[in-house]
Design a protein around this motif. Structure first.
Motif, mmCIF file in Angstrom:
data_model
loop_
_atom_site.group_PDB
_atom_site.id
_atom_site.type_symbol
_atom_site.label_atom_id
_atom_site.label_comp_id
_atom_site.label_asym_id
_atom_site.label_seq_id
_atom_site.Cartn_x
_atom_site.Cartn_y
_atom_site.Cartn_z
ATOM 1 N N ASP A 52 25.695 -3.974 5.870
ATOM 2 C CA ASP A 52 26.410 -4.847 4.994
ATOM 3 C C ASP A 52 25.507 -5.503 3.952
ATOM 4 O OD1 ASP A 52 29.041 -4.971 6.539
ATOM 5 O OD2 ASP A 52 27.792 -5.880 8.332
ATOM 6 N N VAL A 53 24.356 -4.976 3.972
ATOM 7 C CA VAL A 53 23.276 -5.587 2.793
ATOM 8 C C VAL A 53 23.719 -4.989 1.715
ATOM 9 C CG1 VAL A 53 20.858 -5.635 2.343
ATOM 10 C CG2 VAL A 53 21.612 -6.036 4.806
ATOM 11 N N VAL A 54 23.741 -5.994 0.552
ATOM 12 C CA VAL A 54 24.085 -5.729 -0.752
ATOM 13 C C VAL A 54 22.959 -5.666 -1.703
ATOM 14 C CG1 VAL A 54 26.716 -5.836 -0.516
ATOM 15 C CG2 VAL A 54 24.976 -7.626 -1.314
ATOM 16 N N ARG A 55 21.856 -6.529 -1.203
ATOM 17 C CA ARG A 55 20.610 -6.734 -2.006
ATOM 18 C C ARG A 55 19.471 -6.984 -1.214
ATOM 19 N NH1 ARG A 55 19.326 -7.354 -6.749
ATOM 20 N NH2 ARG A 55 18.155 -8.968 -8.106
ATOM 21 N N THR A 56 18.463 -6.513 -1.714
ATOM 22 C CA THR A 56 17.190 -6.887 -1.071
ATOM 23 C C THR A 56 16.103 -7.289 -2.048
ATOM 24 O OG1 THR A 56 16.365 -4.642 -0.951
ATOM 25 C CG2 THR A 56 17.453 -5.455 0.852
ATOM 26 N N ARG A 57 15.169 -7.924 -1.928
ATOM 27 C CA ARG A 57 13.891 -8.209 -2.573
ATOM 28 C C ARG A 57 12.820 -8.191 -1.697
ATOM 29 N NH1 ARG A 57 17.688 -11.897 -2.960
ATOM 30 N NH2 ARG A 57 19.033 -12.066 -4.601
ATOM 31 N N LEU A 58 12.042 -6.955 -2.442
ATOM 32 C CA LEU A 58 10.670 -6.644 -1.700
ATOM 33 C C LEU A 58 9.442 -7.560 -2.365
ATOM 34 C CD1 LEU A 58 11.118 -2.602 -1.909
ATOM 35 C CD2 LEU A 58 12.073 -4.339 0.001
ATOM 36 N N TYR A 59 8.855 -8.194 -1.567
ATOM 37 C CA TYR A 59 7.498 -8.752 -2.125
ATOM 38 C C TYR A 59 6.305 -8.214 -1.653
ATOM 39 C CZ TYR A 59 11.052 -12.317 -3.419
ATOM 40 O OH TYR A 59 12.170 -13.043 -3.948
ATOM 41 N N LEU A 60 5.528 -7.532 -2.357
ATOM 42 C CA LEU A 60 4.321 -6.735 -1.825
ATOM 43 C C LEU A 60 3.228 -7.159 -2.387
ATOM 44 C CD1 LEU A 60 5.521 -3.172 -2.885
ATOM 45 C CD2 LEU A 60 5.918 -4.188 -0.675
ATOM 46 N N THR A 61 1.878 -7.229 -1.644
ATOM 47 C CA THR A 61 0.660 -8.046 -2.035
ATOM 48 C C THR A 61 0.101 -6.864 -2.841
ATOM 49 O OG1 THR A 61 -0.388 -7.202 0.016
ATOM 50 C CG2 THR A 61 0.547 -9.272 -0.163
ATOM 51 N N ASP A 62 0.390 -5.530 -2.685
ATOM 52 C CA ASP A 62 -0.337 -4.534 -3.498
ATOM 53 C C ASP A 62 0.700 -3.197 -3.953
ATOM 54 O OD1 ASP A 62 -1.891 -2.212 -4.332
ATOM 55 O OD2 ASP A 62 -3.232 -2.568 -2.639
ATOM 56 N N ALA A 63 0.894 -3.064 -5.142
ATOM 57 C CA ALA A 63 1.877 -1.970 -5.568
ATOM 58 C C ALA A 63 1.691 -0.793 -5.125
ATOM 59 C CB ALA A 63 1.712 -1.848 -7.213
ATOM 60 N N ALA A 64 0.612 -0.659 -4.577
ATOM 61 C CA ALA A 64 0.153 0.763 -3.752
ATOM 62 C C ALA A 64 0.973 0.938 -2.590
ATOM 63 C CB ALA A 64 -1.157 1.114 -3.672
ATOM 64 N N ASP A 65 1.367 -0.044 -1.972
ATOM 65 C CA ASP A 65 2.216 -0.090 -0.765
ATOM 66 C C ASP A 65 3.776 0.292 -0.771
ATOM 67 O OD1 ASP A 65 -0.152 -0.603 0.820
ATOM 68 O OD2 ASP A 65 0.229 -2.729 0.855
ATOM 69 N N ILE A 66 4.117 0.377 -1.989
ATOM 70 C CA ILE A 66 5.493 0.680 -2.182
ATOM 71 C C ILE A 66 6.137 2.054 -1.489
ATOM 72 C CG2 ILE A 66 5.507 2.013 -4.427
ATOM 73 C CD1 ILE A 66 8.171 -0.393 -3.100
ATOM 74 N N ASP A 67 5.084 2.857 -1.504
ATOM 75 C CA ASP A 67 5.810 4.371 -0.754
ATOM 76 C C ASP A 67 6.072 3.909 0.707
ATOM 77 O OD1 ASP A 67 5.803 5.720 -3.104
ATOM 78 O OD2 ASP A 67 3.917 6.631 -2.949
ATOM 79 N N GLU A 68 5.199 3.185 1.169
ATOM 80 C CA GLU A 68 5.021 3.042 2.635
ATOM 81 C C GLU A 68 6.426 1.947 3.010
ATOM 82 O OE1 GLU A 68 3.520 4.703 5.438
ATOM 83 O OE2 GLU A 68 3.497 5.940 3.668
ATOM 84 N N VAL A 69 6.412 0.897 2.256
ATOM 85 C CA VAL A 69 7.526 0.012 2.460
ATOM 86 C C VAL A 69 8.761 0.549 1.834
ATOM 87 C CG1 VAL A 69 8.495 -2.253 1.389
ATOM 88 C CG2 VAL A 69 5.873 -2.029 1.933
ATOM 89 N N GLY A 70 8.760 1.429 1.061
ATOM 90 C CA GLY A 70 10.137 1.858 0.569
ATOM 91 C C GLY A 70 10.566 3.188 1.595
ATOM 92 N N ARG A 71 9.766 3.691 2.390
ATOM 93 C CA ARG A 71 10.137 4.711 3.277
ATOM 94 C C ARG A 71 10.827 3.959 4.369
ATOM 95 N NH1 ARG A 71 6.935 7.071 8.008
ATOM 96 N NH2 ARG A 71 5.100 5.882 7.409
ATOM 97 N N ALA A 72 10.132 2.828 4.653
ATOM 98 C CA ALA A 72 10.976 1.960 5.917
ATOM 99 C C ALA A 72 11.927 1.419 5.373
ATOM 100 C CB ALA A 72 9.928 0.705 6.278
ATOM 101 N N HIS A 73 12.257 0.852 4.253
ATOM 102 C CA HIS A 73 13.348 0.546 3.484
ATOM 103 C C HIS A 73 14.586 1.454 3.343
ATOM 104 C CE1 HIS A 73 16.088 -1.065 0.382
ATOM 105 N NE2 HIS A 73 15.669 -2.054 0.537
ATOM 106 N N GLY A 74 13.947 2.774 3.082
ATOM 107 C CA GLY A 74 14.814 3.948 2.920
ATOM 108 C C GLY A 74 15.481 4.384 4.446
ATOM 109 N N GLU A 75 14.768 4.310 5.447
ATOM 110 C CA GLU A 75 15.177 4.643 6.540
ATOM 111 C C GLU A 75 16.255 3.710 7.079
ATOM 112 O OE1 GLU A 75 11.142 6.501 7.973
ATOM 113 O OE2 GLU A 75 11.744 4.820 9.144
ATOM 114 N N ALA A 76 16.098 2.274 6.789
ATOM 115 C CA ALA A 76 17.126 1.342 7.129
ATOM 116 C C ALA A 76 18.288 1.529 6.285
ATOM 117 C CB ALA A 76 16.382 0.071 7.042
ATOM 118 N N PHE A 77 18.128 1.699 5.182
ATOM 119 C CA PHE A 77 19.428 1.661 4.198
ATOM 120 C C PHE A 77 19.820 2.846 3.686
ATOM 121 C CE2 PHE A 77 17.291 -2.683 4.127
ATOM 122 C CZ PHE A 77 18.270 -3.274 4.532
ATOM 123 N N ALA A 78 19.666 3.962 4.414
ATOM 124 C CA ALA A 78 20.232 5.252 3.792
ATOM 125 C C ALA A 78 21.810 5.338 3.574
ATOM 126 C CB ALA A 78 19.743 6.234 4.785
#
Length: 129
Positions: free
Chosen positions: A71-97
């Motif tokens: 049911d989620v229509v929008r997320t906002r990702l707050y990262l302390t390091d842009a280099a972590d986007i692949d790892e955070v994105g992987r978790a996000h992608g698994e949850a929101f496929a």
């Protein structure tokens, strides 16, 4: 319209004046969620595992409000390091496929120096595909 507040039970909520999530009508807003561990244990060290923990906490709040990750229509990702986007994105992608919400990524400082990620979630329940 009725407002349903979902609490995480944190003393911080009363002190700061917020709720883990709020449902108003068919809309559910989950506050910025960090990788808080039971009994104040240290969070996982990796960005992927932190993001998985954040999503787990938010999923529980959504369930209490009558929603799921689909049911989620929008997320906002707050990262302390842009280099972590692949790892955070992987978790996000698994949850929101399936849901594939609109998503924004922001690099910033977070309240606890151990946190690598914090995520906000907006959901809408009812008829949607």
């Amino acid at each position: 319209m009725t407002r349903q507040r979902i609490s995480s039970g944190s003393a911080f909520e009363a002190r700061v004046g917020y709720s883990r999530a709020v449902r108003v009508g068919s809309h559910i807003f989950v506050a910025g969620t960090a990788p808080i561990m039971p009994n104040d244990a240290d969070p996982p060290t990796g960005a992927y595992d932190q993001a998985k923990r954040v999503i787990e906490i938010a999923a529980a709040a959504l369930a209490e409000a009558g929603a799921t990750l689909d049911d989620v229509v929008r997320t906002r990702l707050y990262l302390t390091d842009a280099a972590d986007i692949d790892e955070v994105g992987r978790a996000h992608g698994e949850a929101f496929a399936t849901a594939r919400p609109a998503t924004t990524g922001i690099v910033t400082t977070l309240l606890d120096p151990r946190w690598k990620v914090e995520i906000e979630f907006d959901a809408v329940v009812g008829d949607h595909d």
